[in-house]
Design a protein around this motif. Structure first.
Motif: not given
Length: 242
Positions: A175-182, A211-218
């Motif tokens: 996942s990436w982005g915040e709010g409406a752009s998530a 440069g975007t932060k990517l969150t990996f969830s397992f």
């Protein structure tokens, strides 16, 4: 050897009302329950109270009856700064700001300062801990820097007990982005074993800026049929290919 009282817990799946996602929370298990007679026996034997056993049991029950009666009289009771017994209203009021049939009265018991305890006061054992606990120690693109995912290249998660089986309910998301752009995508490793998961380059990330932060969830049960589900979350930075 710890002299702290021994306590046991297991991990259960819960629901995060804020995000709508799942969470893992500890739940105390295998805890012995003492009833009134046992409490009075313990208190007498430990020297907290003195007197004839049957009289002490009668006094203890009488105290509880007195608390109940005070509650019926609309009182709140503070038991020696240990417990507060009080009634609360539930539901919402009507348009006239008066109580309606939707309101209920619930008796609450709140622990006060002198009865509170800390996790560190006990020695804890996870009764479901088989030793097979997955852990992601690093994410990177092969040949790249730790905690960076290189555009157009595969993504490697390393660690231990990283067996992945979608048929057992294992999932991985980015996942990436915040709010409406998530945004969020589901990914499946092309290979996995004890020490790693390898993901092909997700084409859905093609237009995501470097440069975007990517969150990996397992979410994985580490290859154990019917085993506990473990959750891991790690953050990496998306970088441009050299």
């Amino acid at each position: 050897m710890s002299n702290k009282p021994q306590m046991k817990f297991r991990v259960v799946q819960g629901h995060n009302p804020r995000t709508g996602g799942s969470i893992q929370r500890p739940q105390i298990v295998d805890r012995e329950t003492y009833y009134m007679n046992q409490v009075v026996d313990f208190a007498k034997n430990a020297g907290y109270i003195r007197g004839q056993l049957e009289d002490l049991k009668g006094n203890a029950n009488g105290l509880i009856e007195a608390v109940k009666k005070l509650g019926q009289m609309g009182k709140a009771v503070n038991l020696n700064n240990w417990l507060r017994v009080h009634a609360e209203l539930t539901g919402t009021v009507g348009e006239s700001r008066q109580l309606t049939d939707e309101n209920e009265l619930r008796v609450r018991i709140t622990t006060l300062n002198d009865l509170k305890a800390k996790v560190s006061d006990f020695s804890w054992t996870n009764v479901e801990d088989s030793g097979v606990i997955p852990k992601v120690e690093m994410i990177l693109s092969p040949g790249g820097k730790p905690w960076e995912a290189v555009k157009t290249k595969g993504i490697l998660a390393t660690g231990r007990n990283l067996f992945f089986d979608a048929a057992k309910g294992d999932t991985a998301t980015i996942s990436w982005g915040e709010g409406a752009s998530a945004q969020s995508i589901t990914v499946t490793p092309t290979e996995s074993d004890y020490s790693h998961m390898l993901f092909a380059w997700p084409t859905a990330l093609a237009e995501v800026e470097a440069g975007t932060k990517l969150t990996f969830s397992f979410r994985t049960c580490a290859g154990i049929e019917g085993g506990s589900v473990y959750q891991m979350t790690k953050v990496v930075t998306l970088v441009a290919a050299a």
